[in-house]
Design an enzyme around this catalytic site. Structure first.
Site, PDB file in Angstrom:
ATOM      1  N   ASN A 208      89.053  36.410  80.950  1.00  0.00           N
ATOM      2  CA  ASN A 208      90.273  36.934  81.607  1.00  0.00           C
ATOM      3  C   ASN A 208      90.902  35.739  82.191  1.00  0.00           C
ATOM      4  OD1 ASN A 208      89.012  36.584  84.268  1.00  0.00           O
ATOM      5  ND2 ASN A 208      87.660  38.083  83.560  1.00  0.00           N
ATOM      6  N   ASP A 277      84.330  43.061  81.950  1.00  0.00           N
ATOM      7  CA  ASP A 277      83.604  44.275  82.275  1.00  0.00           C
ATOM      8  C   ASP A 277      82.999  44.832  80.870  1.00  0.00           C
ATOM      9  OD1 ASP A 277      84.684  44.793  84.854  1.00  0.00           O
ATOM     10  OD2 ASP A 277      86.618  45.354  83.851  1.00  0.00           O
ATOM     11  N   LYS A 287      79.846  30.879  62.957  1.00  0.00           N
ATOM     12  CA  LYS A 287      81.301  31.399  63.089  1.00  0.00           C
ATOM     13  C   LYS A 287      81.846  32.522  62.151  1.00  0.00           C
ATOM     14  CE  LYS A 287      85.808  29.249  62.946  1.00  0.00           C
ATOM     15  NZ  LYS A 287      86.476  27.772  62.691  1.00  0.00           N
ATOM     16  N   PHE A 322      86.852  42.371  95.698  1.00  0.00           N
ATOM     17  CA  PHE A 322      88.135  41.944  95.318  1.00  0.00           C
ATOM     18  C   PHE A 322      88.537  43.267  94.304  1.00  0.00           C
ATOM     19  CE2 PHE A 322      89.923  38.164  97.273  1.00  0.00           C
ATOM     20  CZ  PHE A 322      88.849  37.584  97.728  1.00  0.00           C
ATOM     21  N   LYS A 336      87.594  51.777  94.728  1.00  0.00           N
ATOM     22  CA  LYS A 336      86.532  50.764  94.395  1.00  0.00           C
ATOM     23  C   LYS A 336      85.422  50.376  95.564  1.00  0.00           C
ATOM     24  CE  LYS A 336      86.003  46.334  92.424  1.00  0.00           C
ATOM     25  NZ  LYS A 336      86.725  45.127  91.638  1.00  0.00           N
ATOM     26  N   LYS A 340      81.552  51.295  95.245  1.00  0.00           N
ATOM     27  CA  LYS A 340      80.583  50.149  95.253  1.00  0.00           C
ATOM     28  C   LYS A 340      80.102  49.773  96.581  1.00  0.00           C
ATOM     29  CE  LYS A 340      82.858  48.646  91.091  1.00  0.00           C
ATOM     30  NZ  LYS A 340      83.462  47.846  90.163  1.00  0.00           N
TER      31      LYS A 340
END
Ligand SMILES: Cc1cc2nc3c(=O)[nH]c(=O)nc-3n(C[C@H](O)[C@H](O)[C@H](O)COP(=O)(O)O)c2cc1C
Length: 396
Positions: A208, A277, A287, A322, A336, A340
């Site tokens: 990301n 995730d 490869k 975050f 969240k 959590k």
């Protein structure tokens, strides 16, 4: 925080004096007031006019000037300074200060000072490592003077080795740290930062856009404020801050293991990382060739939810999470926080201008366990880090 701090820069007669104007410039950009004292030898390398222009203040060289006002200059300069930084610091000035010699304005100001003092040595490797210089530096360290490291490089004299003065921005960070109040000392922070990377094959991966900037700012400021900091980071393109321990990881599973190894010892876990995730269900050993066996799709499986895992087993630890969302950040952040078992969550909308992954600034809101929301304005990630740390401090 260097804003409005009074910094007295001592410049001595070494070739690294060419870097001193850049240090003044960097300090002034941070909002510090800078005055400069130069030794007569320093004036052989750079001119007082340069330092005067950069600092926007008169430069002091002579001890026995006619008094421009009725202050005794070496005493008033010493009293004015929040910190005295000698950069570059020659072997000669180090030796003089270690032995109480006051034969120029700078050495006299140093003797008269009761403020913090930093020396940034710069000299030939053999001078640096000479018995006399090592003993002098030890003497100053024992008296509370902070002696900075030097870098190893090809030196101006063509010798290769230690003795190169740190760069102006590195010195600035040392000054900033020295002037920061140690209000988090005795607390152990575990901070995660950056993205994680999940391999598809030995060449390709999914990841990301996390840059690591927010987590690194938190680690840096917690360290400045005296905490013991362990930073666990996925791959980033930025230089990690100085911490007590740095653990480099690649995948979300690696990050989970690293947090697990350090969790029981910490007082605070701040999860500023953006762990992937999902990961490919199968990682190709070789490869994948684009013509022959290119897949139409990659099957993914879920990674462990690190925040949820530690939220469930946490004991004394304060946990900060975050949430980077593209819509409804407050709604998702609240969910969240509860799911959590976090003590606080920092949410931001990554689509807002000046917020999000690669930016140096952020526009965040902080939600606490009671559901109170603090909507913050756009600010530097370093300032946001300090606000988050202040909130954590209030929970101790
Ligand atoms: C070209 C040149 C470069 C020098 N570079 C250094 C240096 O990097 N570090 C150092 O300790 N002395 C260096 N010196 C020696 C100092 O200038 C000398 O010891 C002087 O007395 C230092 O005075 P000060 O400490 O009062 O500034 C250099 C001398 C010359 C001629």
């Amino acid at each position: 925080m260097l804003k409005d701090k009074n910094i007295l820069l001592g410049v001595t007669g070494g070739i690294a004096a060419y870097k001193s104007p850049a240090l003044v410039s960097a300090l002034r950009k941070e909002g510090a007031n800078v005055k400069v004292v130069m030794t007569p030898s320093a004036c052989e390398f750079i001119t007082p006019l340069t330092m005067q222009t950069m600092s926007n203040n008169p430069v002091h060289v002579e001890t026995f000037n006619q008094l421009s006002n009725m202050d005794v200059e070496h005493i008033s300069l010493a009293k004015w300074a929040d910190i005295i930084v000698v950069a570059p610091a020659t072997a000669n000035t180090i030796a003089k200060f270690a032995n109480g010699i006051c034969d120029n304005l700078l050495t006299t100001v140093l003797m008269a000072s009761r403020s913090k003092i930093i020396f940034a040595p710069a000299m030939n490797t053999y001078m640096l490592k000479s018995d006399a210089n090592i003993k002098n530096m030890e003497t100053l360290k024992e008296r509370g003077v902070k002696i900075l490291a030097t870098a190893s490089d090809i030196l101006a004299c063509n010798d290769i080795g230690e003795g190169k003065m740190l760069e102006p921005l590195e010195i600035l960070e040392e000054i900033d740290e020295a002037l920061t109040q140690k209000d988090l000392s005795g607390k152990r922070f575990l901070i995660t930062a950056g993205p994680t990377v999940e391999s598809i094959d030995p060449v390709r991966y999914i990841s990301n856009h996390s840059s690591g900037k927010m987590g690194y700012a938190l680690a840096k400021m917690a360290k400045y404020r005296g905490a013991e900091v362990t930073l666990i980071s996925g791959p980033t393109n930025i230089k990690p801050p100085k911490t007590d321990k740095f653990v480099s990881v690649t995948s979300t599973q690696d990050m989970f293991e690293a947090v697990k190894n350090n969790f029981s010892d910490c007082d605070v876990l701040i999860k500023a990382a953006a762990p992937a995730d999902f990961r490919p269900k199968v990682r190709a050993e070789e490869k994948i060739k684009k013509d022959k066996d290119a897949p139409n799709s990659i099957e993914l499986e879920g990674n462990i939810d690190i925040a949820k895992y530690f939220g469930e087993i946490k004991d004394k630890q304060i946990m900060v999470g975050f949430a980077a969302e593209s819509i409804d950040e407050i709604k998702y952040g609240m969910a969240k926080l509860k799911k959590k078992n976090l003590d606080m969550i920092v949410v931001n909308n990554i689509k807002a201008q000046g917020a999000g992954f690669k930016s140096d600034t952020n526009i965040a809101s902080i939600i606490d366990r009671e559901g109170n929301i603090d909507y913050l304005k756009k600010m530097d990630k370093k300032d946001l880090a300090n606000i988050i740390l202040n909130r954590v401090k209030n929970l101790f």
